[in-house]
Design a protein around this motif. Structure first.
Motif, PDB file in Angstrom:
ATOM      1  N   ARG A 108     -24.120 -11.328  -6.769  1.00  0.00           N
ATOM      2  CA  ARG A 108     -24.115 -12.687  -7.299  1.00  0.00           C
ATOM      3  C   ARG A 108     -23.700 -13.684  -6.216  1.00  0.00           C
ATOM      4  O   ARG A 108     -22.847 -13.386  -5.383  1.00  0.00           O
ATOM      5  N   ARG A 118     -28.400 -12.986  -6.899  1.00  0.00           N
ATOM      6  CA  ARG A 118     -28.575 -13.523  -8.241  1.00  0.00           C
ATOM      7  C   ARG A 118     -27.672 -14.745  -8.345  1.00  0.00           C
ATOM      8  O   ARG A 118     -26.468 -14.651  -8.113  1.00  0.00           O
ATOM      9  N   SER A 150     -17.698 -14.081 -12.895  1.00  0.00           N
ATOM     10  CA  SER A 150     -18.929 -13.501 -12.348  1.00  0.00           C
ATOM     11  C   SER A 150     -18.680 -12.683 -11.088  1.00  0.00           C
ATOM     12  O   SER A 150     -19.570 -11.951 -10.646  1.00  0.00           O
ATOM     13  N   PRO A 168     -18.582 -13.325  -7.761  1.00  0.00           N
ATOM     14  CA  PRO A 168     -19.668 -13.442  -6.792  1.00  0.00           C
ATOM     15  C   PRO A 168     -19.253 -12.932  -5.415  1.00  0.00           C
ATOM     16  O   PRO A 168     -18.083 -13.007  -5.029  1.00  0.00           O
TER      17      PRO A 168
END
Length: 495
Positions: A189, A210, A255, A257
């Protein structure tokens, strides 16, 4: 041979709220044409089959067929046996803007003209060149005089730096791509601001990321009419800054990342600046998660009248910094850099080798000379940007009073609110008036930002005034507010 295709679902996301007041097929054709012209649908991309797109959009196949036929008439689509309908640009002009500069004003690029003394710097750099002709000229990390000059500039701005923390690149875009490839694995991510600089999220996607978005809003201060009091404007900006920081921190925690791409100063396109407090909060959250923060500071020193002085973001916590001279010296000088810890610099050298063998020496020498005069450069740019900002605010108030212009205190653009989700239609109409400008959705990844238009404040005053007049004519040609409110199910894609 066509090697790219676009699914019906992907095209639906790009289209956003495409329905206008005219016929459905014309509205659909216009929106697809805008996506091709803007580069959101690359040339030679195969579009979805008529039946698939019709099912996805909830329209008849006849509507899609008519839209595709209209695009073929306009030379934005051609049929390839066995490959379906393929996007194209009609002739050389859209590919080679220099061929029609006399015909169009190009406001799709937010970059100032070259320094008036750039040719003098080039002559000085050429005089320095003989001292660098004794080796091969392949230079993957950057010549020492330039790396030293960049390091010294960081130190002047409050961030002690050594030359071995610097890698010189072929512009900022190259630097963003290198860091992305060094840090990201396919499927990782990447956190980005929304809206954001389009070529940055393209580089992240190219490295297999992503994308995870976190919202940014303009921090509007008092405009030329004084419509917002200074105290109220400052309070609103502080509230927005804290909300954005909280959103970034939450996105990092949830998330996880691998990388976060941020523009902390005069963000492109909104023009907002992140406070020192918010920078520290975001950097702390990133460090706890192991997220690499990549701070794009290509515009960071383009202050007009910001109340506070900000050091580079890495002064507030671990961050990889991206810089270049494209927005200060000239976009035609393709020199940028990365400031990072030494282990990452070594990884970047390994990632770089398969793609290029170094930055041109003569351009590095020119930039080393230019950095010696950076205070003069910034003084000139400050004067130009101040005049550009005042012109945009004044002329929009005169020509397009229904638009909302945030009062930016630096940077190269302003993110104008149109009051209706019509940015793409307006951009197409502006081309009929001789103006090339980028629609708001280009700065997002899901068809959002139709209510906004990025307008540069860094071009010549004559060109800026002509561009604003062209926008006013285009706006009138659309009837002021050419679209009604979107269908309820589409509201989520409109900002």
């Amino acid at each position: 041979m066509v090697d790219r295709s676009l699914s019906a679902r992907s095209l639906e996301l790009l289209l956003g709220d495409w329905r206008g007041r005219g016929s459905a097929y014309e509205s659909l054709a216009d929106r697809i044409r805008l996506l091709v012209v803007d580069g959101r649908i690359p040339v030679e991309t195969r579009l979805p089959a008529e039946r698939d797109l019709a099912d996805r959009l909830g329209v008849s196949r006849t509507t899609v067929a008519a839209a595709y036929r209209r695009l073929r008439e306009l030379d934005h689509l051609h049929s390839v046996r066995g490959s379906g309908s393929v996007a194209r640009l009609p002739g050389a002009p859209a590919i080679l803007p220099a061929a029609f500069e006399s015909e169009y004003l190009d406001f799709s690029k937010a970059a100032p003209p070259a320094l008036p003394w750039l040719s003098d710097l080039a002559r000085e750099a050429a005089a320095d060149l003989p001292g660098h002709l004794g080796d091969s000229g392949y230079d993957p990390i950057g010549i020492l005089p330039l790396r030293q000059a960049i390091a010294d500039r960081y130190a002047q701005r409050g961030l002690p730096t050594s030359p071995d923390q610097i890698m010189v690149t072929i512009g900022a875009q190259h630097a963003i791509a290198l860091v992305s490839r060094a840090v990201l694995g396919r499927g990782d991510r990447a956190l980005i601001e929304m809206p954001t600089y389009p070529h940055a999220y393209e580089a992240l996607r190219g490295a297999g990321a992503r994308l995870v978005g976190s919202p940014v809003v303009p921090h509007a201060g008092a405009g030329p009419k004084g419509a917002t009091g200074a105290g109220a404007g400052a309070a609103a900006a502080l509230d927005a800054d804290r909300e954005e920081a909280a959103s970034l921190v939450q996105s990092i925690r949830h998330s996880n990342p691998a990388i976060a791409y941020l523009m902390p100063d005069f963000q492109n396109p909104t023009g907002r600046t992140m406070s020192r407090e918010s920078r520290a909060r975001v950097l702390d959250a990133a460090a706890r998660q192991g997220t690499v923060v990549m701070a794009d500071e290509t515009i960071a020193e383009l202050d007009i009248d910001r109340a506070e002085t900000f050091p580079p973001m890495a002064a507030d916590g671990p961050a990889v910094l991206i810089g270049s001279v494209g927005k200060t010296i000239w976009g035609g000088i393709r020199v940028g850099w990365i400031r990072a810890d030494r282990p990452l610099i070594r990884r970047l050298l390994a990632v770089r080798a398969p793609g290029d063998l170094g930055t041109p020496i003569l351009e590095q020498l020119l930039v080393a000379r230019a950095i010696e005069r950076m205070d003069d450069v910034l003084a000139l740019r400050r004067e130009q940007l101040l005049a550009g900002r005042e012109l945009v605010e004044r002329r929009v108030a005169e020509l397009l009073p229904e638009w909302q212009v945030p009062h930016v205190d630096g940077g190269i653009v302003t993110w104008i609110g149109l009051g209706a989700p019509v940015s793409s239609q307006l951009v197409l109409a502006a081309r009929q008036e001789g103006l090339i400008i980028t629609a708001g959705p280009r700065f997002g990844v899901d068809g959002a930002f139709e209510r906004f238009l990025r307008v540069p404040i860094c071009q010549s005053l004559e060109a800026t005034d002509a561009a604003l007049q062209a926008l006013a004519r285009a706006w009138r040609s659309l009837g002021g507010v050419p679209l009604g409110e979107p269908d309820p199910e589409l509201l989520a894609s409109v900002v």
